[in-house]
Design a protein around this motif. Structure first.
Motif, PDB file in Angstrom:
ATOM      1  N   TYR A 111    -133.194 -57.181   5.816  1.00  0.00           N
ATOM      2  CA  TYR A 111    -131.816 -57.460   6.217  1.00  0.00           C
ATOM      3  C   TYR A 111    -131.421 -58.883   5.814  1.00  0.00           C
ATOM      4  O   TYR A 111    -130.312 -59.112   5.336  1.00  0.00           O
ATOM      5  N   ALA A 112    -132.321 -59.842   5.971  1.00  0.00           N
ATOM      6  CA  ALA A 112    -132.029 -61.226   5.580  1.00  0.00           C
ATOM      7  C   ALA A 112    -131.725 -61.314   4.090  1.00  0.00           C
ATOM      8  O   ALA A 112    -130.793 -62.016   3.683  1.00  0.00           O
ATOM      9  N   VAL A 115    -126.742 -65.802   9.005  1.00  0.00           N
ATOM     10  CA  VAL A 115    -126.500 -65.251  10.330  1.00  0.00           C
ATOM     11  C   VAL A 115    -127.101 -63.853  10.371  1.00  0.00           C
ATOM     12  O   VAL A 115    -126.645 -62.952   9.664  1.00  0.00           O
ATOM     13  N   LEU A 116    -128.141 -63.695  11.191  1.00  0.00           N
ATOM     14  CA  LEU A 116    -128.816 -62.401  11.297  1.00  0.00           C
ATOM     15  C   LEU A 116    -128.361 -61.614  12.520  1.00  0.00           C
ATOM     16  O   LEU A 116    -128.624 -60.415  12.608  1.00  0.00           O
ATOM     17  N   ALA A 117    -127.713 -62.278  13.455  1.00  0.00           N
ATOM     18  CA  ALA A 117    -127.200 -61.606  14.649  1.00  0.00           C
ATOM     19  C   ALA A 117    -125.691 -61.464  14.491  1.00  0.00           C
ATOM     20  O   ALA A 117    -124.963 -62.445  14.529  1.00  0.00           O
ATOM     21  N   SER A 118    -125.249 -60.246  14.271  1.00  0.00           N
ATOM     22  CA  SER A 118    -123.829 -60.003  14.076  1.00  0.00           C
ATOM     23  C   SER A 118    -123.475 -58.606  14.562  1.00  0.00           C
ATOM     24  O   SER A 118    -124.354 -57.769  14.795  1.00  0.00           O
ATOM     25  N   MET A 122    -126.487 -67.189  -3.077  1.00  0.00           N
ATOM     26  CA  MET A 122    -127.833 -67.669  -2.816  1.00  0.00           C
ATOM     27  C   MET A 122    -128.810 -66.533  -3.071  1.00  0.00           C
ATOM     28  O   MET A 122    -128.546 -65.397  -2.732  1.00  0.00           O
ATOM     29  N   SER A 123    -129.929 -66.863  -3.633  1.00  0.00           N
ATOM     30  CA  SER A 123    -130.968 -65.875  -3.899  1.00  0.00           C
ATOM     31  C   SER A 123    -132.105 -66.070  -2.905  1.00  0.00           C
ATOM     32  O   SER A 123    -132.621 -67.164  -2.743  1.00  0.00           O
ATOM     33  N   LEU A 124    -132.441 -64.986  -2.223  1.00  0.00           N
ATOM     34  CA  LEU A 124    -133.538 -65.001  -1.267  1.00  0.00           C
ATOM     35  C   LEU A 124    -134.440 -63.834  -1.586  1.00  0.00           C
ATOM     36  O   LEU A 124    -133.979 -62.698  -1.663  1.00  0.00           O
ATOM     37  N   THR A 125    -135.723 -64.113  -1.798  1.00  0.00           N
ATOM     38  CA  THR A 125    -136.659 -63.027  -2.087  1.00  0.00           C
ATOM     39  C   THR A 125    -137.194 -62.452  -0.780  1.00  0.00           C
ATOM     40  O   THR A 125    -137.209 -63.122   0.258  1.00  0.00           O
ATOM     41  N   ALA A 130    -128.206 -62.524   2.564  1.00  0.00           N
ATOM     42  CA  ALA A 130    -128.154 -63.618   1.579  1.00  0.00           C
ATOM     43  C   ALA A 130    -127.420 -63.185   0.318  1.00  0.00           C
ATOM     44  O   ALA A 130    -126.756 -63.998  -0.316  1.00  0.00           O
ATOM     45  N   GLY A 131    -127.499 -61.903  -0.017  1.00  0.00           N
ATOM     46  CA  GLY A 131    -126.802 -61.386  -1.187  1.00  0.00           C
ATOM     47  C   GLY A 131    -125.336 -61.124  -0.935  1.00  0.00           C
ATOM     48  O   GLY A 131    -124.556 -60.956  -1.863  1.00  0.00           O
ATOM     49  N   ALA A 132    -124.933 -61.104   0.349  1.00  0.00           N
ATOM     50  CA  ALA A 132    -123.525 -60.927   0.703  1.00  0.00           C
ATOM     51  C   ALA A 132    -122.908 -62.316   0.831  1.00  0.00           C
ATOM     52  O   ALA A 132    -123.151 -63.177   0.008  1.00  0.00           O
ATOM     53  N   ASP A 133    -122.183 -62.545   1.889  1.00  0.00           N
ATOM     54  CA  ASP A 133    -121.549 -63.863   2.038  1.00  0.00           C
ATOM     55  C   ASP A 133    -122.233 -64.751   3.070  1.00  0.00           C
ATOM     56  O   ASP A 133    -121.712 -65.781   3.430  1.00  0.00           O
ATOM     57  N   GLY A 134    -123.413 -64.333   3.560  1.00  0.00           N
ATOM     58  CA  GLY A 134    -124.165 -65.153   4.498  1.00  0.00           C
ATOM     59  C   GLY A 134    -123.825 -64.910   5.947  1.00  0.00           C
ATOM     60  O   GLY A 134    -124.412 -65.501   6.831  1.00  0.00           O
ATOM     61  N   THR A 135    -122.881 -64.016   6.222  1.00  0.00           N
ATOM     62  CA  THR A 135    -122.492 -63.756   7.614  1.00  0.00           C
ATOM     63  C   THR A 135    -122.940 -62.390   8.090  1.00  0.00           C
ATOM     64  O   THR A 135    -122.736 -62.052   9.240  1.00  0.00           O
ATOM     65  N   GLY A 136    -123.523 -61.604   7.225  1.00  0.00           N
ATOM     66  CA  GLY A 136    -123.904 -60.257   7.612  1.00  0.00           C
ATOM     67  C   GLY A 136    -122.843 -59.243   7.212  1.00  0.00           C
ATOM     68  O   GLY A 136    -123.036 -58.052   7.328  1.00  0.00           O
ATOM     69  N   GLU A 137    -121.714 -59.731   6.757  1.00  0.00           N
ATOM     70  CA  GLU A 137    -120.654 -58.838   6.295  1.00  0.00           C
ATOM     71  C   GLU A 137    -120.692 -58.812   4.771  1.00  0.00           C
ATOM     72  O   GLU A 137    -120.907 -59.829   4.131  1.00  0.00           O
ATOM     73  N   GLN A 138    -120.501 -57.654   4.217  1.00  0.00           N
ATOM     74  CA  GLN A 138    -120.501 -57.552   2.766  1.00  0.00           C
ATOM     75  C   GLN A 138    -119.303 -58.317   2.204  1.00  0.00           C
ATOM     76  O   GLN A 138    -118.217 -58.283   2.763  1.00  0.00           O
ATOM     77  N   ALA A 139    -119.531 -58.993   1.123  1.00  0.00           N
ATOM     78  CA  ALA A 139    -118.452 -59.737   0.480  1.00  0.00           C
ATOM     79  C   ALA A 139    -117.421 -58.761  -0.036  1.00  0.00           C
ATOM     80  O   ALA A 139    -117.728 -57.665  -0.485  1.00  0.00           O
ATOM     81  N   ALA A 140    -116.164 -59.153   0.036  1.00  0.00           N
ATOM     82  CA  ALA A 140    -115.074 -58.286  -0.420  1.00  0.00           C
ATOM     83  C   ALA A 140    -115.134 -58.161  -1.940  1.00  0.00           C
ATOM     84  O   ALA A 140    -115.470 -59.103  -2.651  1.00  0.00           O
ATOM     85  N   THR A 141    -114.828 -56.971  -2.417  1.00  0.00           N
ATOM     86  CA  THR A 141    -114.755 -56.768  -3.857  1.00  0.00           C
ATOM     87  C   THR A 141    -113.331 -56.481  -4.260  1.00  0.00           C
ATOM     88  O   THR A 141    -112.557 -55.916  -3.487  1.00  0.00           O
ATOM     89  N   ALA A 142    -112.978 -56.880  -5.447  1.00  0.00           N
ATOM     90  CA  ALA A 142    -111.597 -56.720  -5.909  1.00  0.00           C
ATOM     91  C   ALA A 142    -111.335 -55.321  -6.399  1.00  0.00           C
ATOM     92  O   ALA A 142    -112.143 -54.589  -6.789  1.00  0.00           O
TER      93      ALA A 142
END
Length: 109
Positions: free
Chosen positions: A92-93, A69-72, A1-4, A97-109
């Motif tokens: 932070y939002a 999710v902004l509270a994590s 998702m893209s959020l400006t 939004a650029g991660a997985d939406g949970t506040g945790e960075q998406a895993a990279t391979a």
């Protein structure tokens, strides 16, 4: 998702406007992006912060159609709190939004 940043900041301002409807004049929050949101000099206590973050998540969802999710644990354990100002929370939002939406960075391979 893209959020400006602009969309995120607008959602934060809407959340503040919503909160201010139930606050007495002397306790109302500023929509200045750099005003102290939480911490020394803030009008918010921890319960107020939770209410604001929940309102911000709702307004972001309305604007984007996504559940952010902004509270994590990740947000709470940061050296520089994303809750210190509206600008920091909007930034932070965008990050979430650029991660997985949970506040945790998406895993990279």
């Amino acid at each position: 998702m893209s959020l400006t940043y602009e969309t995120a900041l607008s959602a934060m301002e809407s959340a503040v406007d919503e909160m201010n409807l139930s606050l007495p004049q002397e306790k109302r929050l500023s929509t200045d992006p750099d005003a102290v949101l939480f911490g020394p000099g803030s009008q918010l206590d921890s319960v107020g912060l939770v209410n604001l973050v929940m309102a911000a998540e709702q307004h972001l969802g309305d604007a984007t159609g996504a559940d952010l999710v902004l509270a994590s644990e990740a947000a709470m354990s940061r050296k520089r709190s994303p809750y210190r100002s509206l600008r920091a929370l909007a930034e932070y939002a965008v990050e979430v939004a650029g991660a997985d939406g949970t506040g945790e960075q998406a895993a990279t391979a």
